[in-house]
Write a protein that holds these residues in place. Structure first.
Motif, PDB file in Angstrom:
ATOM      1  N   ALA A  73       0.860  -1.194   0.000  1.00  0.00           N
ATOM      2  CA  ALA A  73       0.000   0.000   0.000  1.00  0.00           C
ATOM      3  C   ALA A  73       0.891   1.238   0.000  1.00  0.00           C
ATOM      4  CB  ALA A  73      -0.913  -0.026   1.214  1.00  0.00           C
ATOM      5  N   THR A  74       1.645   1.417  -1.066  1.00  0.00           N
ATOM      6  CA  THR A  74       2.718   2.418  -1.080  1.00  0.00           C
ATOM      7  C   THR A  74       2.232   3.853  -0.910  1.00  0.00           C
ATOM      8  OG1 THR A  74       2.611   2.242  -3.483  1.00  0.00           O
ATOM      9  CG2 THR A  74       4.397   1.090  -2.407  1.00  0.00           C
ATOM     10  N   PHE A  75       0.990   4.103  -1.286  1.00  0.00           N
ATOM     11  CA  PHE A  75       0.477   5.477  -1.157  1.00  0.00           C
ATOM     12  C   PHE A  75       0.383   5.878   0.318  1.00  0.00           C
ATOM     13  CE2 PHE A  75      -2.913   8.750  -2.348  1.00  0.00           C
ATOM     14  CZ  PHE A  75      -1.982   9.581  -2.949  1.00  0.00           C
ATOM     15  N   PRO A  87       8.635  -0.645  -1.017  1.00  0.00           N
ATOM     16  CA  PRO A  87       9.395  -1.885  -1.236  1.00  0.00           C
ATOM     17  C   PRO A  87       9.773  -2.124  -2.701  1.00  0.00           C
ATOM     18  CG  PRO A  87       7.492  -2.286   0.178  1.00  0.00           C
ATOM     19  CD  PRO A  87       7.324  -0.910  -0.389  1.00  0.00           C
ATOM     20  N   SER A  88       8.882  -1.735  -3.633  1.00  0.00           N
ATOM     21  CA  SER A  88       9.218  -1.947  -5.056  1.00  0.00           C
ATOM     22  C   SER A  88      10.487  -1.194  -5.402  1.00  0.00           C
ATOM     23  CB  SER A  88       8.142  -1.398  -5.991  1.00  0.00           C
ATOM     24  OG  SER A  88       6.906  -1.866  -5.671  1.00  0.00           O
ATOM     25  N   MET A  89      10.490   0.085  -5.049  1.00  0.00           N
ATOM     26  CA  MET A  89      11.648   0.903  -5.423  1.00  0.00           C
ATOM     27  C   MET A  89      12.894   0.474  -4.651  1.00  0.00           C
ATOM     28  SD  MET A  89       9.659   4.454  -5.965  1.00  0.00           S
ATOM     29  CE  MET A  89      11.116   5.440  -6.205  1.00  0.00           C
ATOM     30  N   PHE A  90      12.692   0.051  -3.431  1.00  0.00           N
ATOM     31  CA  PHE A  90      13.799  -0.437  -2.597  1.00  0.00           C
ATOM     32  C   PHE A  90      14.531  -1.587  -3.309  1.00  0.00           C
ATOM     33  CE2 PHE A  90      15.074  -3.570   0.702  1.00  0.00           C
ATOM     34  CZ  PHE A  90      15.893  -2.793   1.510  1.00  0.00           C
ATOM     35  N   PHE A  91      13.771  -2.607  -3.741  1.00  0.00           N
ATOM     36  CA  PHE A  91      14.419  -3.757  -4.378  1.00  0.00           C
ATOM     37  C   PHE A  91      14.953  -3.402  -5.770  1.00  0.00           C
ATOM     38  CE2 PHE A  91      11.764  -6.198  -1.300  1.00  0.00           C
ATOM     39  CZ  PHE A  91      12.808  -6.827  -0.652  1.00  0.00           C
ATOM     40  N   ARG A  92      14.187  -2.606  -6.509  1.00  0.00           N
ATOM     41  CA  ARG A  92      14.648  -2.255  -7.869  1.00  0.00           C
ATOM     42  C   ARG A  92      15.990  -1.538  -7.801  1.00  0.00           C
ATOM     43  NH1 ARG A  92       8.785   0.022  -9.923  1.00  0.00           N
ATOM     44  NH2 ARG A  92       7.793  -2.008 -10.112  1.00  0.00           N
ATOM     45  N   LYS A  93      16.118  -0.626  -6.832  1.00  0.00           N
ATOM     46  CA  LYS A  93      17.367   0.141  -6.755  1.00  0.00           C
ATOM     47  C   LYS A  93      18.490  -0.656  -6.102  1.00  0.00           C
ATOM     48  CE  LYS A  93      15.594   4.539  -7.668  1.00  0.00           C
ATOM     49  NZ  LYS A  93      15.062   5.794  -7.269  1.00  0.00           N
ATOM     50  N   ILE A 101       9.887  -6.078 -17.276  1.00  0.00           N
ATOM     51  CA  ILE A 101       9.332  -6.678 -18.496  1.00  0.00           C
ATOM     52  C   ILE A 101       7.888  -7.083 -18.234  1.00  0.00           C
ATOM     53  CG2 ILE A 101       9.636  -8.603 -20.128  1.00  0.00           C
ATOM     54  CD1 ILE A 101      12.662  -8.342 -19.430  1.00  0.00           C
ATOM     55  N   ARG A 102       6.976  -6.422 -18.951  1.00  0.00           N
ATOM     56  CA  ARG A 102       5.547  -6.573 -18.656  1.00  0.00           C
ATOM     57  C   ARG A 102       4.755  -7.022 -19.888  1.00  0.00           C
ATOM     58  NH1 ARG A 102       4.042  -1.868 -14.218  1.00  0.00           N
ATOM     59  NH2 ARG A 102       5.006  -3.043 -12.558  1.00  0.00           N
ATOM     60  N   PRO A 103       4.578  -8.315 -20.044  1.00  0.00           N
ATOM     61  CA  PRO A 103       3.806  -8.808 -21.189  1.00  0.00           C
ATOM     62  C   PRO A 103       2.309  -8.605 -20.966  1.00  0.00           C
ATOM     63  CG  PRO A 103       5.118 -10.569 -20.135  1.00  0.00           C
ATOM     64  CD  PRO A 103       5.098  -9.412 -19.213  1.00  0.00           C
ATOM     65  N   PHE A 129      11.805   9.736 -13.698  1.00  0.00           N
ATOM     66  CA  PHE A 129      11.156  10.526 -12.644  1.00  0.00           C
ATOM     67  C   PHE A 129      11.314   9.880 -11.273  1.00  0.00           C
ATOM     68  CE2 PHE A 129       8.487  12.305 -16.157  1.00  0.00           C
ATOM     69  CZ  PHE A 129       8.780  13.636 -15.923  1.00  0.00           C
ATOM     70  N   TYR A 130      11.702   8.611 -11.252  1.00  0.00           N
ATOM     71  CA  TYR A 130      11.796   7.903  -9.983  1.00  0.00           C
ATOM     72  C   TYR A 130      13.060   8.256  -9.202  1.00  0.00           C
ATOM     73  CZ  TYR A 130       7.668   5.227 -11.163  1.00  0.00           C
ATOM     74  OH  TYR A 130       6.372   4.867 -11.466  1.00  0.00           O
ATOM     75  N   THR A 131      13.767   9.285  -9.671  1.00  0.00           N
ATOM     76  CA  THR A 131      14.905   9.787  -8.884  1.00  0.00           C
ATOM     77  C   THR A 131      14.471  11.014  -8.077  1.00  0.00           C
ATOM     78  OG1 THR A 131      15.601  10.879 -10.889  1.00  0.00           O
ATOM     79  CG2 THR A 131      16.801   8.908 -10.282  1.00  0.00           C
ATOM     80  N   GLY A 239       6.461   3.804 -18.861  1.00  0.00           N
ATOM     81  CA  GLY A 239       6.259   2.354 -18.864  1.00  0.00           C
ATOM     82  C   GLY A 239       5.305   1.917 -17.763  1.00  0.00           C
ATOM     83  N   ASP A 240       5.389   2.607 -16.637  1.00  0.00           N
ATOM     84  CA  ASP A 240       4.477   2.322 -15.522  1.00  0.00           C
ATOM     85  C   ASP A 240       3.034   2.537 -15.979  1.00  0.00           C
ATOM     86  OD1 ASP A 240       3.578   1.977 -12.834  1.00  0.00           O
ATOM     87  OD2 ASP A 240       3.505   4.152 -12.597  1.00  0.00           O
ATOM     88  N   ILE A 241       2.796   3.649 -16.633  1.00  0.00           N
ATOM     89  CA  ILE A 241       1.430   4.018 -17.044  1.00  0.00           C
ATOM     90  C   ILE A 241       0.971   3.141 -18.214  1.00  0.00           C
ATOM     91  CG2 ILE A 241       0.036   5.908 -17.994  1.00  0.00           C
ATOM     92  CD1 ILE A 241       2.068   7.808 -16.464  1.00  0.00           C
ATOM     93  N   ALA A 268       9.731 -11.229  -9.294  1.00  0.00           N
ATOM     94  CA  ALA A 268       8.387 -11.293  -9.877  1.00  0.00           C
ATOM     95  C   ALA A 268       7.490 -10.374  -9.064  1.00  0.00           C
ATOM     96  CB  ALA A 268       7.866 -12.722  -9.797  1.00  0.00           C
ATOM     97  N   GLN A 269       6.616  -9.675  -9.756  1.00  0.00           N
ATOM     98  CA  GLN A 269       5.776  -8.720  -9.036  1.00  0.00           C
ATOM     99  C   GLN A 269       4.542  -8.449  -9.875  1.00  0.00           C
ATOM    100  OE1 GLN A 269       7.335  -4.778  -9.227  1.00  0.00           O
ATOM    101  NE2 GLN A 269       6.395  -4.152  -7.315  1.00  0.00           N
ATOM    102  N   ALA A 270       3.353  -8.600  -9.279  1.00  0.00           N
ATOM    103  CA  ALA A 270       2.141  -8.267 -10.026  1.00  0.00           C
ATOM    104  C   ALA A 270       2.237  -6.820 -10.495  1.00  0.00           C
ATOM    105  CB  ALA A 270       0.936  -8.445  -9.119  1.00  0.00           C
TER     106      ALA A 270
HETATM  107  C1  LIG Z   1       4.276   1.047  -6.388  1.00  0.00           C
HETATM  108  C2  LIG Z   1       4.959   1.813  -7.436  1.00  0.00           C
HETATM  109  C3  LIG Z   1       6.337   2.232  -6.978  1.00  0.00           C
HETATM  110  C4  LIG Z   1       5.094   1.036  -8.736  1.00  0.00           C
HETATM  111  C5  LIG Z   1       5.754   1.933  -9.760  1.00  0.00           C
HETATM  112  O1  LIG Z   1       5.355   3.082  -9.938  1.00  0.00           O
HETATM  113  O2  LIG Z   1       6.682   1.453 -10.400  1.00  0.00           O
HETATM  114  C6  LIG Z   1       3.864   0.441  -9.374  1.00  0.00           C
HETATM  115  O3  LIG Z   1       3.021   1.375  -9.930  1.00  0.00           O
HETATM  116  C7  LIG Z   1       4.299  -0.552 -10.414  1.00  0.00           C
HETATM  117  O4  LIG Z   1       3.886  -0.426 -11.554  1.00  0.00           O
HETATM  118  O5  LIG Z   1       5.057  -1.464 -10.086  1.00  0.00           O
END
Ligand SMILES: CC(C)[C@H](C(=O)O)[C@@H](O)C(=O)O
Ligand SMILES: NC(=O)c1ccc[n+]([C@@H]2O[C@H](COP(=O)([O-])OP(=O)(O)OC[C@H]3O[C@@H](n4cnc5c(N)ncnc54)[C@H](O)[C@@H]3O)[C@@H](O)[C@H]2O)c1
Length: 352
Positions: A73-75, A87-93, A101-103, A129-131, A239-241, A268-270
């Motif tokens: 519940a990142t918001f 947590p997403s950004m924590f592990f990605r960085k 990769i999002r099929p 923008f994630y910086t 890519g997120d959007i 892996a992440q939904a």
């Molecule tokens: C939770 C958030 C950081 C994440 C992002 O923006 O990358 C999410 O929207 C996603 O698509 O994994």
């Protein structure tokens, strides 16, 4: 294969339980030696350990062969100094998981929205923008006020090159087309660099067809004719959007797979969030996390040259198609099953 599973918030525990059942079934059928270690993440970790994600869990992930990250519940998380870490950004960085990769593809049995398609969004995962960061001068003076907020969008040659290469390699194994998505008409230095690097990379892949679209127009093109796309490469936030759009166009946000991969680790992440509006009701679609986990098995199988993991991954993907085709699915895609039962339906097809 040793996996760390972090169920997380909202619908996370429900879709994680279903995913775990599918993994256990695949392990039995393909003789995989899977060890799954479940740890805390999100609100439950904040309450227990004072942080939504801890260094201790990161250490365990580093020792494992892969991570399955449920949604958080990142918001709700506002202040990192109080342990409210994304947590997403924590592990990605921290693990440098640079390629997301999002099929997305349509399925027989799922109500049609824009016609059939099968594409992959390849999203740069570590910068753009994630910086986001407050600007400070050299002597620590903060250059923002209560009324001015500044975020820096960083684009680097290294990150553009490695994400472009990922996209071209993927297209070589698919239908041989890459679409670059950018806003280089306005963001001339940042997206201009991204576009130039994609075009340069294309010279090393003469058999791959390329095209590019401005990100705003891309929304129209994807809705108008999604079947024209194979691999789409873009920067982090676009890519997120875009990947939420393509997942929903395929039938539901609950259908989009997502793996975050780097040179050494993968997660892996939904592609959806914690969906608080449907949490705890046994109605969330578990397929997004199930397919993401199948991507992780394939990533591991290719890396270790262990065909059984690649086969298990394909079997899970086929089982999802079969269950969905027969309407053995959750209500967001026209079925009548709950989360657990939809997961069991996939298990039955995996076991066959
Ligand atoms: C939770 C958030 C950081 C994440 C992002 O923006 O990358 C999410 O929207 C996603 O698509 O994994
Ligand atoms: N990977 C992540 O951890 C991640 C990703 C996106 C959003 N978030 C966070 O999740 C929370 C909720 O965000 P949101 O509501 O904007 O987006 P969301 O993705 O959670 O939900 C958007 C809509 O899609 C539906 N939906 C999502 N997943 C579904 C599934 N598996 N099956 C059926 N329907 C599904 C939801 O019910 C909702 O109507 C926020 O705190 C947000 O910051 C986390």
């Amino acid at each position: 294969m040793k996996l760390v599973l972090l169920p997380g918030d909202g619908i996370g525990p429900e879709i994680s339980a279903a995913t775990r059942r599918v993994l256990d079934t695949a392990a039995e059928r393909f003789g995989l030696s899977l060890v799954i270690e479940e740890e805390l993440m999100g609100h439950v970790s904040l309450a227990r350990h004072g942080a939504t994600i801890t260094e201790d869990v990161l250490d365990k992930v580093r020792e494992a062969d892969g991570l399955i990250l449920g949604p958080a519940a990142t918001f709700d998380f506002k202040d990192e100094s109080r342990g409210e870490i994304n947590p997403s950004m924590f592990f990605r960085k921290r693990l440098d998981l640079f390629a997301n990769i999002r099929p997305s593809r349509t399925y027989e049995g799922v109500p049609d929205r824009v016609g059939p398609f099968d594409l992959v969004v390849v999203r740069e995962n570590t910068e753009g923008f994630y910086t986001d960061r407050n600007m400070e001068s050299g002597n620590g003076e903060i250059l923002v006020t209560a009324d001015v907020a500044i975020a820096i969008r960083r684009i680097t040659r290294l990150c553009c090159e490695r994400i472009a290469k990922t996209a071209f390699e993927l297209a070589s194994a698919r239908r041989g087309k890459v679409t670059f998505v950018h806003k280089a008409n306005v963001l001339k230095t940042t997206d201009g660099m991204f576009l130039d690097i994609c075009r340069d990379m294309a010279k090393s892949y003469p058999d791959i067809l390329t095209e590019d679209f401005l990100v705003d127009a891309m929304m129209a093109h994807v809705v108008r004719a999604p079947a024209r796309f194979d691999v789409i490469v873009t920067t982090n936030m676009y890519g997120d959007i875009l990947s939420d759009l393509t997942a929903e166009l395929s039938g539901s946000l609950g259908l989009g797979g997502s793996i975050n991969a780097g040179a050494h680790y993968a997660m892996a992440q939904a592609s959806h969030g914690s969906a608080p509006d449907i949490a705890g009701k046994d109605i969330a679609n578990p397929i997004s996390l199930i397919l993401s986990t199948a991507q992780l098995l394939a990533w591991y199988g290719h890396r270790k040259n262990e065909q059984a993991y690649v086969d298990a991954s394909s079997a899970i993907e086929k089982a999802v198609s079969e269950a969905v085709r027969r309407g053995e699915a959750t209500q967001d895609i026209g079925g009548k099953l709950g989360t657990a039962a939809a997961g069991e339906a996939v298990c039955r097809w995996v076991a066959l």
